[in-house]
Design a protein around this motif. Structure first.
Motif, mmCIF file in Angstrom:
data_model
loop_
_atom_site.group_PDB
_atom_site.id
_atom_site.type_symbol
_atom_site.label_atom_id
_atom_site.label_comp_id
_atom_site.label_asym_id
_atom_site.label_seq_id
_atom_site.Cartn_x
_atom_site.Cartn_y
_atom_site.Cartn_z
ATOM 1 N N GLY A 223 0.833 -1.140 -0.020
ATOM 2 C CA GLY A 223 -0.026 0.074 -0.038
ATOM 3 C C GLY A 223 0.935 1.454 0.022
ATOM 4 N N LEU A 224 2.144 1.270 0.799
ATOM 5 C CA LEU A 224 2.827 2.433 0.553
ATOM 6 C C LEU A 224 3.593 2.563 -0.653
ATOM 7 N N THR A 225 3.885 1.501 -1.223
ATOM 8 C CA THR A 225 4.527 1.346 -2.353
ATOM 9 C C THR A 225 3.698 1.798 -3.485
ATOM 10 N N GLN A 226 2.425 1.539 -3.547
ATOM 11 C CA GLN A 226 1.341 1.969 -4.338
ATOM 12 C C GLN A 226 1.272 3.719 -4.117
ATOM 13 N N GLN A 227 1.195 4.254 -2.828
ATOM 14 C CA GLN A 227 0.904 5.690 -2.830
ATOM 15 C C GLN A 227 2.336 6.258 -3.358
ATOM 16 N N LEU A 228 3.327 5.781 -2.946
ATOM 17 C CA LEU A 228 4.602 6.391 -3.507
ATOM 18 C C LEU A 228 4.496 6.632 -4.888
ATOM 19 N N TRP A 229 4.321 5.373 -5.753
ATOM 20 C CA TRP A 229 4.295 5.249 -7.068
ATOM 21 C C TRP A 229 3.281 6.386 -7.505
ATOM 22 N N GLU A 230 2.125 6.558 -6.809
ATOM 23 C CA GLU A 230 0.961 7.465 -7.475
ATOM 24 C C GLU A 230 1.369 9.007 -7.232
ATOM 25 N N ARG A 231 2.202 9.013 -6.068
ATOM 26 C CA ARG A 231 2.814 10.422 -5.997
ATOM 27 C C ARG A 231 4.120 11.019 -7.154
ATOM 28 N N TRP A 232 4.778 9.863 -7.252
ATOM 29 C CA TRP A 232 5.916 9.856 -8.250
ATOM 30 C C TRP A 232 5.092 10.109 -9.493
ATOM 31 N N MET A 233 4.069 9.622 -9.975
ATOM 32 C CA MET A 233 3.456 9.947 -11.325
ATOM 33 C C MET A 233 2.627 11.097 -11.347
ATOM 34 N N ILE A 234 2.101 11.723 -10.276
ATOM 35 C CA ILE A 234 1.828 13.202 -10.161
ATOM 36 C C ILE A 234 2.859 14.163 -10.343
ATOM 37 N N LEU A 235 4.154 13.921 -9.782
ATOM 38 C CA LEU A 235 5.287 14.521 -9.710
ATOM 39 C C LEU A 235 5.781 14.494 -11.067
ATOM 40 N N ARG B 241 3.853 13.970 -14.105
ATOM 41 C CA ARG B 241 2.901 14.756 -14.869
ATOM 42 C C ARG B 241 3.108 16.236 -14.575
ATOM 43 N N ARG B 242 3.011 16.668 -13.586
ATOM 44 C CA ARG B 242 3.439 17.966 -13.280
ATOM 45 C C ARG B 242 4.575 18.563 -13.833
ATOM 46 N N ILE B 243 5.480 17.956 -14.029
ATOM 47 C CA ILE B 243 6.938 18.222 -14.506
ATOM 48 C C ILE B 243 6.706 18.569 -16.116
ATOM 49 N N GLN B 244 5.975 17.314 -16.686
ATOM 50 C CA GLN B 244 5.660 17.451 -18.136
ATOM 51 C C GLN B 244 4.550 18.427 -18.548
ATOM 52 N N ASP B 245 3.797 18.873 -17.688
ATOM 53 C CA ASP B 245 2.754 19.735 -17.893
ATOM 54 C C ASP B 245 3.478 21.262 -17.735
ATOM 55 N N ASP B 246 4.668 21.291 -17.275
ATOM 56 C CA ASP B 246 5.317 22.573 -17.353
ATOM 57 C C ASP B 246 5.859 22.996 -18.420
ATOM 58 N N PRO B 247 5.445 24.447 -18.923
ATOM 59 C CA PRO B 247 6.026 24.632 -20.138
ATOM 60 C C PRO B 247 7.451 24.709 -20.388
ATOM 61 N N ARG B 248 8.334 25.147 -19.506
ATOM 62 C CA ARG B 248 9.790 24.979 -19.665
ATOM 63 C C ARG B 248 10.211 23.585 -20.064
ATOM 64 N N ALA B 249 9.426 22.729 -19.370
ATOM 65 C CA ALA B 249 9.902 21.317 -19.553
ATOM 66 C C ALA B 249 9.537 20.688 -20.791
ATOM 67 N N ALA B 250 8.088 21.262 -21.290
ATOM 68 C CA ALA B 250 7.678 21.143 -22.700
ATOM 69 C C ALA B 250 8.436 21.368 -23.654
ATOM 70 N N ARG B 251 8.900 22.594 -23.591
ATOM 71 C CA ARG B 251 10.204 23.130 -24.339
ATOM 72 C C ARG B 251 11.205 22.380 -24.559
ATOM 73 N N LEU B 252 11.754 21.935 -23.413
ATOM 74 C CA LEU B 252 13.006 21.057 -23.389
ATOM 75 C C LEU B 252 12.653 19.725 -24.143
ATOM 76 N N MET B 253 11.511 19.107 -23.740
ATOM 77 C CA MET B 253 11.303 17.756 -24.407
ATOM 78 C C MET B 253 11.000 18.030 -26.067
ATOM 79 N N SER B 254 10.624 19.089 -26.305
ATOM 80 C CA SER B 254 10.554 19.234 -27.831
ATOM 81 C C SER B 254 11.573 19.415 -28.588
ATOM 82 N N THR B 255 12.487 19.625 -27.943
ATOM 83 C CA THR B 255 14.067 19.600 -28.696
ATOM 84 C C THR B 255 14.690 18.085 -28.799
ATOM 85 N N ARG B 256 15.712 18.132 -29.587
ATOM 86 C CA ARG B 256 16.396 16.840 -29.883
ATOM 87 C C ARG B 256 16.790 16.147 -28.715
ATOM 88 N N ILE B 257 17.469 16.848 -27.870
ATOM 89 C CA ILE B 257 17.785 16.328 -26.529
ATOM 90 C C ILE B 257 16.578 15.690 -25.888
#
Length: 150
Positions: free
Chosen positions: A6-18, A20-36
């Motif tokens: 149950g703790l592992t499941q909670q940690l996994w969910e928190r990790w996925m939320i984090l 997603r939050r990073i992927q939704d950040d416009p600066r991260a989206a700009r970085l992810m659209s580059t070749r690197i």
């Protein structure tokens, strides 16, 4: 066991939320659209290695930059103090030299002035010496004139 899963499941969910939050950040989206960014999203091991390297290198690089900055500041401050010390020593030496020259000039001036005052006063007090010297010159002139007349 269920508790740990149950703790592992909670940690996994928190990790996925984090994530997603990073992927939704416009600066991260700009970085992810580059070749690197595309390369790192296809190669998660390289991305994790790069992330760990960046995180672990931050402290040594920060310490080195702090050391370099402190060294530069200390060198500049030390240079200023050393220059001030040299100027102080040079100024003191100049002051001592000028004081010595002034003292020597005063002594020489006093000696010469004392000669200018005492020699004429001595000649005034002893008129026979002054007249004798004048008479000897006149006698020498008269003898020379007498020899010329002959």
């Amino acid at each position: 066991m269920q508790r740990s899963s149950g703790l592992t499941q909670q940690l996994w969910e928190r990790w996925m939320i984090l994530v997603r939050r990073i992927q939704d950040d416009p600066r991260a989206a700009r970085l992810m659209s580059t070749r690197i960014g595309q390369y790192l999203s296809c190669h998660p091991f390289s991305a994790l290695t790069l992330l760990l390297f960046g995180a672990m290198a931050a402290l040594p690089v920060g310490l080195f930059l702090t050391f370099a900055l402190l060294t530069i500041v200390i060198s500049v401050v030390g240079f200023v103090f050393f220059e001030a010390f040299l100027l102080f020593v040079g100024g003191s030496t100049l002051l001592a030299a000028l004081t010595g020259i002034a003292f020597f000039s005063f002594l020489v001036s006093a000696v010469i002035n004392s000669f200018f005052i005492t020699i004429p006063n001595l000649l005034k007090r002893y008129p026979p010496l002054a007249k004798k010297g004048v008479n000897q010159e006149r006698e020498g002139e008269s003898e020379t004139a007498g020899l010329k007349a002959m």
